[in-house]
Design an enzyme around this catalytic site. Sequence first.
Site, PDB file in Angstrom:
ATOM      1  N   ASN A 450     -25.143 -22.793   6.326  1.00 41.98           N
ATOM      2  CA  ASN A 450     -25.656 -22.392   5.018  1.00 41.98           C
ATOM      3  C   ASN A 450     -26.153 -20.946   5.138  1.00 41.98           C
ATOM      4  O   ASN A 450     -27.210 -20.686   5.691  1.00 41.98           O
ATOM      5  CB  ASN A 450     -26.799 -23.326   4.597  1.00 41.98           C
ATOM      6  CG  ASN A 450     -27.406 -22.939   3.265  1.00 41.98           C
ATOM      7  OD1 ASN A 450     -26.823 -22.166   2.509  1.00 41.98           O
ATOM      8  ND2 ASN A 450     -28.588 -23.476   2.978  1.00 41.98           N
ATOM      9  N   LYS A 452     -27.142 -18.920   2.907  1.00 44.28           N
ATOM     10  CA  LYS A 452     -28.213 -18.589   1.958  1.00 44.28           C
ATOM     11  C   LYS A 452     -27.955 -17.197   1.351  1.00 44.28           C
ATOM     12  O   LYS A 452     -26.793 -16.789   1.223  1.00 44.28           O
ATOM     13  CB  LYS A 452     -29.584 -18.693   2.636  1.00 44.28           C
ATOM     14  CG  LYS A 452     -29.842 -20.086   3.247  1.00 44.28           C
ATOM     15  CD  LYS A 452     -31.252 -20.262   3.734  1.00 44.28           C
ATOM     16  CE  LYS A 452     -31.420 -21.652   4.326  1.00 44.28           C
ATOM     17  NZ  LYS A 452     -32.799 -21.904   4.772  1.00 44.28           N
ATOM     18  N   HIS A 535     -30.999 -28.565  -2.286  1.00 42.24           N
ATOM     19  CA  HIS A 535     -31.707 -27.913  -1.192  1.00 42.24           C
ATOM     20  C   HIS A 535     -33.171 -27.707  -1.589  1.00 42.24           C
ATOM     21  O   HIS A 535     -33.492 -27.419  -2.731  1.00 42.24           O
ATOM     22  CB  HIS A 535     -31.046 -26.573  -0.849  1.00 42.24           C
ATOM     23  CG  HIS A 535     -31.472 -26.038   0.475  1.00 42.24           C
ATOM     24  ND1 HIS A 535     -32.674 -25.389   0.660  1.00 42.24           N
ATOM     25  CD2 HIS A 535     -30.854 -26.054   1.688  1.00 42.24           C
ATOM     26  CE1 HIS A 535     -32.789 -25.029   1.933  1.00 42.24           C
ATOM     27  NE2 HIS A 535     -31.689 -25.423   2.578  1.00 42.24           N
ATOM     28  N   GLU A 537     -35.174 -25.370  -1.191  1.00 41.79           N
ATOM     29  CA  GLU A 537     -35.498 -24.068  -1.781  1.00 41.79           C
ATOM     30  C   GLU A 537     -35.137 -24.036  -3.268  1.00 41.79           C
ATOM     31  O   GLU A 537     -35.841 -23.434  -4.077  1.00 41.79           O
ATOM     32  CB  GLU A 537     -34.762 -22.964  -1.015  1.00 41.79           C
ATOM     33  CG  GLU A 537     -35.303 -22.807   0.402  1.00 41.79           C
ATOM     34  CD  GLU A 537     -34.325 -22.126   1.357  1.00 41.79           C
ATOM     35  OE1 GLU A 537     -34.694 -21.956   2.523  1.00 41.79           O
ATOM     36  OE2 GLU A 537     -33.202 -21.798   0.929  1.00 41.79           O
ATOM     37  N   GLU A 607     -33.369 -32.679   5.540  1.00 42.00           N
ATOM     38  CA  GLU A 607     -34.013 -31.431   5.951  1.00 42.00           C
ATOM     39  C   GLU A 607     -35.525 -31.561   5.811  1.00 42.00           C
ATOM     40  O   GLU A 607     -36.045 -31.534   4.700  1.00 42.00           O
ATOM     41  CB  GLU A 607     -33.505 -30.256   5.107  1.00 42.00           C
ATOM     42  CG  GLU A 607     -33.404 -30.543   3.605  1.00 42.00           C
ATOM     43  CD  GLU A 607     -33.295 -29.268   2.785  1.00 42.00           C
ATOM     44  OE1 GLU A 607     -33.012 -28.218   3.365  1.00 42.00           O
ATOM     45  OE2 GLU A 607     -33.523 -29.334   1.570  1.00 42.00           O
ATOM     46  N   GLY A 613     -36.799 -22.874   8.771  1.00 38.97           N
ATOM     47  CA  GLY A 613     -37.166 -21.481   8.957  1.00 38.97           C
ATOM     48  C   GLY A 613     -38.522 -21.274   9.607  1.00 38.97           C
ATOM     49  O   GLY A 613     -39.016 -20.151   9.666  1.00 38.97           O
ATOM     50  N   SER A 653     -34.144 -26.201  11.526  1.00 38.53           N
ATOM     51  CA  SER A 653     -34.243 -25.363  12.731  1.00 38.53           C
ATOM     52  C   SER A 653     -33.435 -25.945  13.884  1.00 38.53           C
ATOM     53  O   SER A 653     -33.913 -26.065  15.018  1.00 38.53           O
ATOM     54  CB  SER A 653     -35.707 -25.190  13.142  1.00 38.53           C
ATOM     55  OG  SER A 653     -36.417 -24.478  12.153  1.00 38.53           O
TER      56      SER A 653
END
Length: 691
Positions: A450, A452, A535, A537, A607, A613, A653
């Site tokens: 991904n 991003k 996702h 985010e 996730e 991150g 991660s």
Amino acid sequence: MKIRTFIASLCVNIARLVVGLTFIFSGFVKAVDPLGTVYKLQDYAEAVGLTSIAPSLIWGQDGSGSWLLTALSIALSLFEFSLGIAMLFAMKRKQTTRTTLAFMIVMTCITVWIYIANPVSDCGCFGDAIRLTNGQTLLKNIVLTALTVLTVIWWERMPRLISHSNRWIVLHYSACFILVVAALSLYHLPLFDFRPYHIGADIKKGMEIPEGAEQPEFKTTFIMEKNGERREFGLDDYPDSTWTFIDSKSELIKAGYEPPIHDFTIERVEDGEDLTDSILSAKGYTFLLVAPHLEQADDTYLGHINEIYDYAKTNGYGFFCLTASGEKGISHWINITGAEYPFCNTDETTLKTIVRSNPGLLLLKGSMVVGKWSHRNIPVEEIEKGERITEKSTLLPQEDLVSMKLARIMMWYVLPLLLLTLIDRLFNIFNHFTHKTQKKKMAKKIVAGNWKMNKNLQEGVALAKELTEVVKNPNCGVIICTPFIHLASVAEIVKGSAIELGAENCADKASGAFTGEVSAEMVKSTGAQYVILGHSERREYYNETPEILKEKVQLALANGLKVIFCIGESLAEREANKQNEVVKAELQGSVFNLTAEEWKNIVIAYEPIWAIGTGKTATADQAEEIHAYIRSCVAEVYGAEVAADTTILYGGSCKASNAPELFAKPDIDGGLIGGASLKAADFKGIIDAWN
């Protein structure tokens, strides 16, 4: 973290065991003695004044017995027993724990009232098996409520003892068992007799007060009158003879030893003579016909009672009818039965305690209880033989030891449940290993990148070219999901390679005046095969709700795209142990509405938001635990075979260094890679973990 998790699991399962067993015991002793619970409910009804408002509901029509309270008694025992079984087996955990807590809150409030107002001396929660003071009852309920709160908070830490598919057997079998116990106890006599008049009990000994036992203390007040003035006096200031005695009252100020049998007296109706000692001191056998209320007594088996009386008279045995009825009730009984035996008065509560039948029959040898029967089980066949009673007489019921009764319960209820549980567990273990084998054969292994919002068009094209050169014949599926501007260009680069292409998002609208949006149809037209949806985010920064994601998923599938659907919990949710609840809700909200055929085009990506991150990574065991849970959720909706075929990726991660350990877990089918997918060497290192 592991220590806290272990302690929490230990505490909640101890709480579950204590609460479950307490409810099972409470429900069982109520089912064993339904009439005892009815009498206690009548006491409560009298305490709050219901007997004057609705006497027929409390005492029954014409005093014949309340069918409503009998039904309520059985329903209460069924509810408590079933709730205890559900708690013990961890069935419908969330619903069971919350129902139990609600019930305990109500019962605790009631016991607070009982403790303060003292309307009854014993709450009756455990029948006659265990008698608690009102203070002890309140303390017990507070402790149980606190333990139940633990099960509500950490209900997911209670492992199930029986699978979802077989729990209905346990619940229905338990319900049938408790209803049969209650029915037998109502029709005959209680299966277990916890009262002081059980077979083998010595009534005289039960009335004895041990030497040196603490005596109760009473305060006596005398009401006296002189010259029209009334005053109260105690023993210390008792007035002279010029005062006229009006009344006196005694108040218990300190409880002393109370023998198990403290209210057993027999007074002849004709003259009030106390026959208690003479009957209990008799050398031979004495029959006692026990009928608390002769007006309500069942007259179905009158012939059997008269046969017993004739038998007693012929063989020189005593026969007395003990009742709390007055002359009217006794006359009514004599008129319908032609009874010639003597009638005696005994306290109503005592008679109800002696035998749970109206009428019932008691056989004494001296002061020892040697036989007890319901009016439905009077031993007429034995007395018709005309033989005198001996210790080996068939008239005397064989002593039914508690151990024998428990053995029958073990054989008819506990053992079948244990066998069912064992078979269920073995079957699940077999399915687990079979499932692992199937999953290894069926679930596609994938490493998806991904990108991003990274890389301009030229940089993205360069990275795609480098990846096609280094990724040759991988042991898993490889997908790169790029920003929209790269899709068409990268599609040409990866065509014919081992790499597939995906987008990072698509709109929740098919087309129209939605400036800046890119539809699923547009994504598909670039040559992409996949799209990432849900996702964290997108959920956090762009407020994508389950409803919005449901629309996106439907549009993506309708346009021939496969969906990588992301789910996961925040750090706060993980620390609150709500991760299972969160991921299940996200699945239910957006994708569990799909058909089994549509589901084939869904890849799940777990996730943990707290690990994206941040450099933090869920341990392999943590990841495996929740991946297995996610797969079980899929199995509940679509079946085990579909669940085994579902690819579930880990996205938090994941690096080349930890990928081998993560991918070694049976329920982790690959990874959704963020930062490490922006460098060809790092991305290839993760792909090579499948080697």
